[in-house]
Design an enzyme around this catalytic site. Structure first.
Site, mmCIF file in Angstrom:
data_model
loop_
_atom_site.group_PDB
_atom_site.id
_atom_site.type_symbol
_atom_site.label_atom_id
_atom_site.label_comp_id
_atom_site.label_asym_id
_atom_site.label_seq_id
_atom_site.Cartn_x
_atom_site.Cartn_y
_atom_site.Cartn_z
ATOM 1 N N ARG A 44 0.818 -1.182 -0.124
ATOM 2 C CA ARG A 44 -0.130 0.012 0.013
ATOM 3 C C ARG A 44 0.855 1.109 0.061
ATOM 4 O O ARG A 44 1.825 1.338 0.969
ATOM 5 C CB ARG A 44 -0.804 -0.137 1.378
ATOM 6 C CG ARG A 44 -1.781 1.139 1.266
ATOM 7 C CD ARG A 44 -2.867 0.969 2.392
ATOM 8 N NE ARG A 44 -3.675 -0.072 1.885
ATOM 9 C CZ ARG A 44 -4.959 -0.027 2.765
ATOM 10 N NH1 ARG A 44 -5.365 0.871 3.628
ATOM 11 N NH2 ARG A 44 -6.066 -0.949 2.456
ATOM 12 N N LYS A 80 2.039 -7.481 5.260
ATOM 13 C CA LYS A 80 1.656 -6.367 4.306
ATOM 14 C C LYS A 80 2.686 -5.525 4.352
ATOM 15 O O LYS A 80 3.250 -5.368 5.269
ATOM 16 C CB LYS A 80 0.380 -5.714 5.017
ATOM 17 C CG LYS A 80 -0.298 -4.776 4.134
ATOM 18 C CD LYS A 80 -1.347 -5.333 3.398
ATOM 19 C CE LYS A 80 -2.191 -4.659 2.321
ATOM 20 N NZ LYS A 80 -3.372 -5.110 2.039
ATOM 21 N N GLY A 186 -11.931 2.775 -7.119
ATOM 22 C CA GLY A 186 -10.652 2.571 -7.669
ATOM 23 C C GLY A 186 -10.548 1.230 -8.543
ATOM 24 O O GLY A 186 -11.651 0.894 -9.111
ATOM 25 N N ARG A 212 -13.120 9.541 -11.246
ATOM 26 C CA ARG A 212 -13.732 8.463 -10.730
ATOM 27 C C ARG A 212 -15.155 8.487 -10.635
ATOM 28 O O ARG A 212 -15.764 7.578 -10.880
ATOM 29 C CB ARG A 212 -13.053 7.778 -9.779
ATOM 30 C CG ARG A 212 -11.474 7.302 -10.173
ATOM 31 C CD ARG A 212 -10.522 6.592 -8.900
ATOM 32 N NE ARG A 212 -9.417 6.160 -9.677
ATOM 33 C CZ ARG A 212 -8.532 5.607 -8.964
ATOM 34 N NH1 ARG A 212 -8.468 5.636 -7.773
ATOM 35 N NH2 ARG A 212 -7.439 4.836 -9.738
#
Ligand code: NAI
Ligand code: PHE
Length: 349
Positions: A44, A80, A186, A212
């Site tokens: 991320r 992560k 997204g 978007r």
């Protein structure tokens, strides 16, 4: 929150934290559990208020990956990585981004395969192609580079199955004609919105990015202001932004019947927040079950040698996994969140 707070309140195995003065970026790689296999989870890349917040996000997200892998029956652990950027991704120069990816690839190399990454918020298959120039520990290269491509399509399909299962459990029947509100348009959310639209849902959508939002409006979605998402009446709420949307106070007032989305770590406050939803009769599909399609795609294709068809059928199976979880939760009068965590714990044990 500082880095020591983030780590002292965490039950994971290891975290690697690095700062790069040249780009002003912080890197945090969190390995929550390698009990079922090497830790895996996306990278991320976004702006955080402090390095401690970035480390805290990495550690919490890694914990969610452990649960996801266990429930999905995948032979991987939970990890992560977070890259805390000096500015929003869209404002970062290409050369700076290349350096950031190069440093992240070095981080992965140093972990010698104890942790594998893939796309997440702020990264995509093209970025995985760049990482793979330096390290093999990245899933989800683009098709042009010989990889299986983005995880977003499978994630969206799994979320769509979860929405259908949650709507049934809430007594709403099919999605056709139901008010479906997608937050975050997204990679995953835009695809989920398209699937809901094709299923005949009455689509509403919210994103902080006007471009978007406009794309969703073009397929007939009614736009909702991003600040109004948890106050807008709907049948199925579909959180596909960055998580933490629902705390106990929000759970007590949110005007929907079912919640199923992609956002990792949707709940703030864990089990007590899930219980508020349970008491109000709102059906919540646990995020780490609903959004497992991406993990099934990446690990299925790259580790287990599955075909695209196998990934598709395993991903649509998320609906039945949730129906089993809802049934157990109903029988035991516990939240689906608690039932799903119990399933993960049994597999981890
Ligand atoms: P993305 O970065 O492509 O999309 C996130 C979208 O949310 C962006 O359009 C952004 O503008 C919007 N957004 C951010 N804050 C918002 C807010 N407050 N209100 C409304 N919109 C907001 O990320 P992606 O890949 O679509 O992932 C979405 C979520 O799903 C993340 O939580 C991610 O961890 C999770 N997830 C993603 C998977 C994947 O395969 N990409 C797999 C499993 C989970
Ligand atoms: N980031 C995605 C997730 O949270 C996809 C992913 C899965 C990336 C597994 C790497 C490994 O599920």
């Amino acid at each position: 929150m500082d880095i020591s707070d983030a780590l002292s309140s965490w039950d994971g195995e290891a975290a690697v934290v690095r700062h790069d003065a040249q780009t002003g970026s912080w890197f945090a790689v969190a390995l929550h559990s390698t009990r079922l296999g090497p830790a895996a989870g996306g990278t991320r890349a976004m702006v955080y208020s402090t390095p401690g917040e970035a480390v805290a996000d990495a550690t919490k997200l890694a914990g969610a990956m452990t649960l996801k892998m266990a429930v999905a029956g995948l032979p991987m652990g939970g990890g992560k990585s977070v890259i805390a950027l000096p500015a929003p991704r869209a404002e970062i120069e290409d050369s700076t981004w290349r350096r950031i990816l190069e440093l992240h690839a070095q981080n992965l190399e140093k972990l010698h395969g104890e942790y594998w990454t893939g796309p997440d918020v702020g990264t995509n298959s093209d970025d995985m192609d760049v990482l793979r120039n330096t390290t093999e520990y990245a899933f989800g290269r683009s098709a042009k580079a010989g990889g299986p491509g983005s995880s977003a399509e499978a994630t969206a399909l799994g979320v769509f199955e979860a929405m259908k299962a949650a709507a049934e459990e809430a007594g709403l029947g099919r999605l056709s004609g139901r008010r479906v509100l997608v937050q975050g348009l997204g990679e995953v959310g835009a695809r989920v919105a398209a699937l809901a639209h094709h299923a005949g849902a009455d689509l509403m959508a919210a994103d902080i990015d006007p471009g978007r939002s406009a794309a969703a409006q073009a397929i007939g979605a009614q736009l909702v202001h991003p600040d109004e998402v948890t106050r807008t009446p709907c049948d199925v709420l579909v959180p596909c932004a960055t998580g933490g949307l629902i705390d106990a106070a929000t759970a007590a007032t949110i005007p929907c019947h079912a919640i199923a989305g992609a956002a990792n770590n949707l709940l703030r406050g864990g089990q007590p927040t899930a219980n508020v939803l349970l008491d109000r009769g709102i059906v919540l599909a646990p995020d780490f079950v609903a959004n497992a399609g991406g993990a099934l795609h990446l690990i299925g294709r790259e580790v287990l040698g599955w075909t695209a068809d196998e990934v598709h059928s395993r991903t649509t199976g998320i609906g039945d996994t949730l129906r089993d979880i809802f049934r157990e939760a109903r029988d035991r009068r516990i939240s689906p969140e608690q039932a799903a965590r119990g399933l993960a714990d049994r597999r981890l044990a």
